[in-house]
Design a protein around this motif. Structure first.
Motif, PDB file in Angstrom:
ATOM      1  N   LEU A   1      42.665  47.284  43.941  1.00 44.89           N
ATOM      2  CA  LEU A   1      41.597  47.399  42.568  1.00 44.89           C
ATOM      3  C   LEU A   1      42.569  47.556  41.331  1.00 44.89           C
ATOM      4  O   LEU A   1      43.062  48.660  41.343  1.00 44.89           O
ATOM      5  CB  LEU A   1      40.598  48.411  42.798  1.00 44.89           C
ATOM      6  N   ALA A   2      42.559  46.256  40.748  1.00 40.91           N
ATOM      7  CA  ALA A   2      43.517  46.329  39.395  1.00 40.91           C
ATOM      8  C   ALA A   2      42.784  46.889  38.371  1.00 40.91           C
ATOM      9  O   ALA A   2      41.473  46.435  38.130  1.00 40.91           O
ATOM     10  CB  ALA A   2      44.152  45.063  39.287  1.00 40.91           C
ATOM     11  N   LEU A   3      43.250  47.790  37.603  1.00 39.20           N
ATOM     12  CA  LEU A   3      42.472  48.355  36.347  1.00 39.20           C
ATOM     13  C   LEU A   3      42.980  47.518  35.121  1.00 39.20           C
ATOM     14  O   LEU A   3      44.254  47.366  34.996  1.00 39.20           O
ATOM     15  CB  LEU A   3      42.774  49.845  35.992  1.00 39.20           C
ATOM     16  N   PRO A   4      42.241  46.997  34.293  1.00 32.80           N
ATOM     17  CA  PRO A   4      42.504  46.272  33.095  1.00 32.80           C
ATOM     18  C   PRO A   4      43.072  47.131  31.914  1.00 32.80           C
ATOM     19  O   PRO A   4      43.323  48.326  31.935  1.00 32.80           O
ATOM     20  CB  PRO A   4      40.989  45.702  32.536  1.00 32.80           C
ATOM     21  N   GLY A   5      43.397  46.621  30.626  1.00 35.11           N
ATOM     22  CA  GLY A   5      44.389  47.315  29.795  1.00 35.11           C
ATOM     23  C   GLY A   5      43.736  48.473  29.227  1.00 35.11           C
ATOM     24  O   GLY A   5      44.148  49.223  29.028  1.00 35.11           O
TER      25      GLY A   5
END
Length: 386
Positions: free
Chosen positions: A161-165
């Motif tokens: 799961l990639a977290l945004p900026g």
């Protein structure tokens, strides 16, 4: 840059069937298509669907022209609304289109509507729509897809799961996805490589989710967390009684991605600042073993959740490491325009290098957006079976 997403070609396009008006007793909220009138008086001329204005900030300056199929403008309109998180409007349009097009031409809209209900978790609406579909198209409807259970005696597949900026309350869908994955006991890689900051409300949700997972023995591995952890540590000053949720997140991250000495130092700072007892160090659970390989080796890279503002930095190594990379999108609920454009930038060099990239099992809403930005010309997209 002018967004020409819905600009017509100079040549005359075939006319799209006029959308039927809604029944007067059909509420404005999304209702089953079966409530639409079965026929219309021939003299009625329904109003055309409304036009929607999307600025450059929403679509990252992507310009797409129509092809010859008059349905394509309507499909693109729906997937743009969905990519921007306007699910209710997308659903309303799809419910109109499944009735305004004749059965032979309406199937793409039925498929998009079924997948939208699947994403929304509306199983009752999905089943009702199946009855309408079988009646209109004279064929069996798709079946509801439950989350696939882990094989007996095996650990659940590790997800990424990639977290945004910057995480804010607007990213509630992503946080809900995180809660669902951890609540299901899924071993998870949490990619923090792009994460620059978050507000206190989000910090509290992240801290609570990670604490709950740790106490339940769910393995969560932090990827590329050094930069965010360093910024968070520098931001929090001992003696300044503010940002208490961020303090809790810092301590939870240090449990997984820091030394015991640094954790205990900051735990004392937290206790002094907020006049509470300091938390104690607890060793994190061991990483879950890899799931046994199914028949035929599976080296796919798995993505999950709502992919918003993603740069896909982690894909560089994945794409370089294999002659035939496979990206599995079966766990992805939504892809926004910015992320779709960044995915194009990542995959385009593979084509130049002669690599065949496979994007496996995106839902149809995501797959249509991929086609809009040209990913279908750079990779082979395999849809899930209905």
């Amino acid at each position: 840059m002018v967004f020409s997403f819905f600009r017509k070609q100079a040549q005359k396009m075939p006319e799209r069937p006029a959308a039927r008006p809604r029944s007067p007793d059909w509420p404005e909220s999304a209702a089953p298509a079966s409530q639409l009138p079965e026929s219309l008086p021939p003299e009625e001329t329904p109003a055309a669907p409304p036009d929607f204005d999307f600025g450059a900030a929403d679509v990252s300056g992507i310009a797409v022209e129509h092809g010859e199929d008059p349905r394509q403008a309507d499909i693109e309109q729906v997937v743009v609304l969905f990519a921007n998180g306007q699910d209710a409007m997308a659903r309303s349009l799809l419910e109109d289109y499944v009735r305004s097009y004749p059965p032979a031409q309406s199937r793409p809209f039925w498929e998009l509507l079924f997948d939208l209900l699947q994403v929304q978790g509306d199983r009752d609406g999905f089943e009702r729509l199946g009855v309408d579909y079988a009646h209109a198209c004279e064929t069996s409807p798709p079946t509801w897809r439950d989350a696939a259970p882990a094989a007996a005696g095996s650990a659940p597949r590790r997800r990424v799961l990639a977290l945004p900026g910057v995480l804010t309350a607007d990213d509630a869908g992503l946080l809900d996805e995180l809660d669902a994955l951890l609540g299901a006991g899924s071993s998870l890689d949490l990619d923090c490589g792009r994460l620059a900051g978050c507000d206190d409300a989000v910090a509290g949700r992240l801290a609570d989710a990670l604490l709950k997972a740790r106490r339940a023995g769910v393995a969560v591995r932090l990827l590329q967390a050094d930069a965010f952890l360093g910024r968070l540590n520098e931001r929090l000053v001992a003696g300044q009684a503010e940002h208490e949720p961020a303090w809790r997140l810092l301590l939870e991250l240090l449990q997984r991605h820091g030394t015991q000495a640094l954790f205990e130092e900051r735990a004392v700072d937290f206790a002094v600042t907020f006049e509470v007892s300091p938390p104690s160090w607890e060793a994190p659970p061991a990483a879950a073993p890899a799931e046994p390989e199914p028949a035929g080796r599976d080296d796919a890279h798995y993505l999950a959740g709502e992919l918003k503002n993603c740069r896909f930095d982690e894909l560089a190594g994945v794409l370089n490491a294999s002659a035939e990379p496979v990206l599995d999108f079966s766990g992805v609920r939504r892809l926004d325009f910015y992320s779709a454009g960044q995915l194009v930038n990542r995959i385009a060099p593979c084509q130049a290098a002669g690599k065949s990239v496979v994007i496996r099992h995106p839902n149809r809403l995501v797959a249509e957006l991929m086609a809009v930005v040209g990913l279908d010309r750079l990779a082979r997209i395999i849809l899930p079976k209905s």
